[in-house]
Design an enzyme around this catalytic site. Sequence first.
Site, PDB file in Angstrom:
ATOM      1  N   ASP A 165      36.133  32.128  42.660  1.00  9.78           N
ATOM      2  CA  ASP A 165      36.083  33.380  41.909  1.00  9.78           C
ATOM      3  C   ASP A 165      37.325  33.502  41.033  1.00  9.78           C
ATOM      4  O   ASP A 165      38.417  33.105  41.434  1.00  9.78           O
ATOM      5  CB  ASP A 165      35.984  34.580  42.850  1.00  9.78           C
ATOM      6  CG  ASP A 165      37.234  34.792  43.687  1.00  9.78           C
ATOM      7  OD1 ASP A 165      37.658  33.829  44.355  1.00  9.78           O
ATOM      8  OD2 ASP A 165      37.795  35.902  43.662  1.00  9.78           O
ATOM      9  N   SER A 166      37.162  34.025  39.828  1.00  6.56           N
ATOM     10  CA  SER A 166      38.262  34.272  38.896  1.00  6.56           C
ATOM     11  C   SER A 166      39.028  32.985  38.610  1.00  6.56           C
ATOM     12  O   SER A 166      38.473  32.039  38.058  1.00  6.56           O
ATOM     13  CB  SER A 166      39.163  35.378  39.443  1.00  6.56           C
ATOM     14  OG  SER A 166      40.076  35.830  38.469  1.00  6.56           O
ATOM     15  N   ALA A 167      40.302  32.910  39.031  1.00  6.72           N
ATOM     16  CA  ALA A 167      41.063  31.676  38.841  1.00  6.72           C
ATOM     17  C   ALA A 167      40.399  30.522  39.565  1.00  6.72           C
ATOM     18  O   ALA A 167      40.404  29.371  39.086  1.00  6.72           O
ATOM     19  CB  ALA A 167      42.494  31.860  39.352  1.00  6.72           C
ATOM     20  N   ALA A 199      32.184  32.765  40.166  1.00  9.37           N
ATOM     21  CA  ALA A 199      32.091  34.221  40.069  1.00  9.37           C
ATOM     22  C   ALA A 199      33.176  34.727  39.125  1.00  9.37           C
ATOM     23  O   ALA A 199      34.356  34.415  39.307  1.00  9.37           O
ATOM     24  CB  ALA A 199      32.231  34.857  41.448  1.00  9.37           C
ATOM     25  N   HIS A 233      36.127  43.510  38.284  1.00  8.55           N
ATOM     26  CA  HIS A 233      36.584  42.145  38.522  1.00  8.55           C
ATOM     27  C   HIS A 233      37.054  42.033  39.971  1.00  8.55           C
ATOM     28  O   HIS A 233      37.672  42.933  40.511  1.00  8.55           O
ATOM     29  CB  HIS A 233      37.738  41.831  37.569  1.00  8.55           C
ATOM     30  CG  HIS A 233      38.237  40.424  37.656  1.00  8.55           C
ATOM     31  ND1 HIS A 233      37.647  39.393  36.969  1.00  8.55           N
ATOM     32  CD2 HIS A 233      39.266  39.874  38.340  1.00  8.55           C
ATOM     33  CE1 HIS A 233      38.291  38.266  37.224  1.00  8.55           C
ATOM     34  NE2 HIS A 233      39.285  38.532  38.064  1.00  8.55           N
TER      35      HIS A 233
END
Length: 742
Positions: A463-465, A491, A693
């Site tokens: 997810d994200s990074a 994600a 987020h």
Amino acid sequence: MLNQQKITEVTFYLLLNILNTKGRGCGSSNSMVVSDMDYKVVFAALETVCEDNISILCGPSDLPYGAVARRLVTCMREIQEHGRSLKPVIASFTAVFHHYDFDAQTPGNGYRTLAKVLLSCLMHIIHKGRYIASNYNSAFFRADHNASEIEAYCSALCQLRALLHLAEQLMSDNGYGELYSMQDGDMSRRFVQEYSSMHKACFYGRCLGFQFSPSLRPFLQTVVISMVTYGETYSKQQSGLGLAALSLLTSGKYVIDPELRGAEFERITQNLDMRFWKSFWNLTESGLLAGFSRIASYPVQVNFTLTVPPVTLHLPLASDPSLTAIVSPPIAHWGPGPVLMRLISCELREGQASEELLAYSRSDPPPITASHLPWVQTQPRSPWLLIHFHGGGFVAQTSRSHENYLRTWSKQLSVPILSVDYSLSPEAPFPRALEECFYAYCWALKNCHLLGSTAERVCLAGDSAGGNLCITVSMKAISSGIRVPDGIMAAYPATLLTTDASPSRLLTLIDPLLPLGVLTKCINAYAGADSQTVQTAAGSGSLRALGRDTAALLSDLTQGASNWIQSYLDPMRTTGGVRSLSLAQTGSAGGATRGTPASASATHCGARVDYPEGFEPLRSECLAFVRLTSCPVIRNPFVSPLLAPASLLKGLPPVHIVASALDALLDDSVMFAKKLRDMGQPVSLTVVEDLPHGFLSLYQLVKETEVAADICVEQMRIIFQRGNLRKRPKLGETSPSGSQSG
């Protein structure tokens, strides 16, 4: 005519349901659709509510609350003017924003998001305005409270009008269907400069989280209050639980004073350094919070950490398994070092209790194995393997922070999960994290038998990074010639680590979880622009500092209680450099400055933004210093995969992206999915509603986050179940076709 009639209660609540749908099949074809009738009804209702309130409040002179009435009338007239100006803007957006979607079945992009956020703000104003008009003469009417609420939303509406104006400029400057203008840096500079001077405190006070699912707003308020109280005590010589306890007991004034809370949060998000953010985010690693997470999540039979030494690996080439590719251990910045990982499995499987695997364990106490639990039946190895890279902006958190949903995934998919604790920035900037994640992926392929898997199908998830690392690790596998994973579930991935403007990135001016000031600090840290003295991964663990304050906890509690009591005795006490000012002193809620002339705006921003004549957004008295992401590293394709050439992306496995409509990084996902699709690469995009987020980290808090997490699980299930499983050749073995199967 519609705009000359009062809207009935039935129409109003039907419209409220349309615009604030909760869990209506996240990612369905109805998501993010703002129809022509929707916005017309909203603006008509707004006009009616404003006229009703002005008529009532300017009525007989014997009405109570004279000063408050004047405040309300002033706000209603401002809101009315904003609404009349914004209606044609939304009309123009609704006519064209479908051109920016991934496809007709997946409506979602930053222009749609901005329209939805605006209409959500208007709905809150309409709801509050109807309440005021109906209850103004009630004996229990809280006049000052309701006036402050309307003033806060009026300020928010003013700032949203500015964002929509910037979005109009983006739409005119960008190419057809393009959400980013990466060739024109002028608009991006203006975007950063506007963020630096625009008033944002109104979005963190009374209006906090108005755009998200209502069930999430109490949690967001808790996070913001925790952050500002933690920031107040941050300079003290404590860390971990002691500082958290002190923060808790100084939070009272931020509960009862939303304007003070908003102003302090604006100061913190704009100007506190990266060490503060690492420290705050790593509170989720504390034993207390991690313990709560474990209680709430599925129990698993295997959950322990590994330390893999830096040795050279030999893997078969994907094109010819009879040949070998050499994979070196990570070396960036400080040379070879171990890679840290966590193995999670809901069932004990063959290999997971082997002496060979336990030799890698760094758990204290050592992991429980079959010998400790003789009644536990060892299951055969799974044909699947999930490799996970956690989020945290490349600067914070570990696999422990994400255990709550990883345990659930292991149970729901019946798959062992290897989560990588890569080194964090700014101590370990790019490419250290990528090198460690790629090495962990290669080690897992070679040693899958120890992890309880035959690795016939391997999925990368993050997810994200972590989503960024899933993509870049796969790119590195392609360029190295080794086996690529069978699929990626990313994600809300960060695919463009720059400050290039896009419509969804404008949300960083109002987002409590991903403000632009914090985003740029994370990007610059990962790019090495804000690097500190590097140190080895073995010495940079965030967990070791958390126990140092236990002895001082009682003292902290006493001091915290004293500070809290003092805040009530002296309401004008200065806290963290921000004084609680009245509306008359500041000109608006939260320290904003109303009516700033254009010349002052140019001084603040450094570059002129041409707003419509007679309009200027509110300016903050607490200016931010936002460092532009100018470091050349950020345009490296292994940092920003959206910028990668086709040669590096060709051959990626199926990529399944799960994004959020209200995420500032939404356009990253949309544009990356479009790029892969246009290249002929297999890709899917799902856009969920009403969540911020990082919604995976909010798993189990509310139903909507559980629904979104279930969508991620289904995407991984598709990857694992796609086609018939074919036995992959062992290392050095050749498949019947002469190439590696799968």
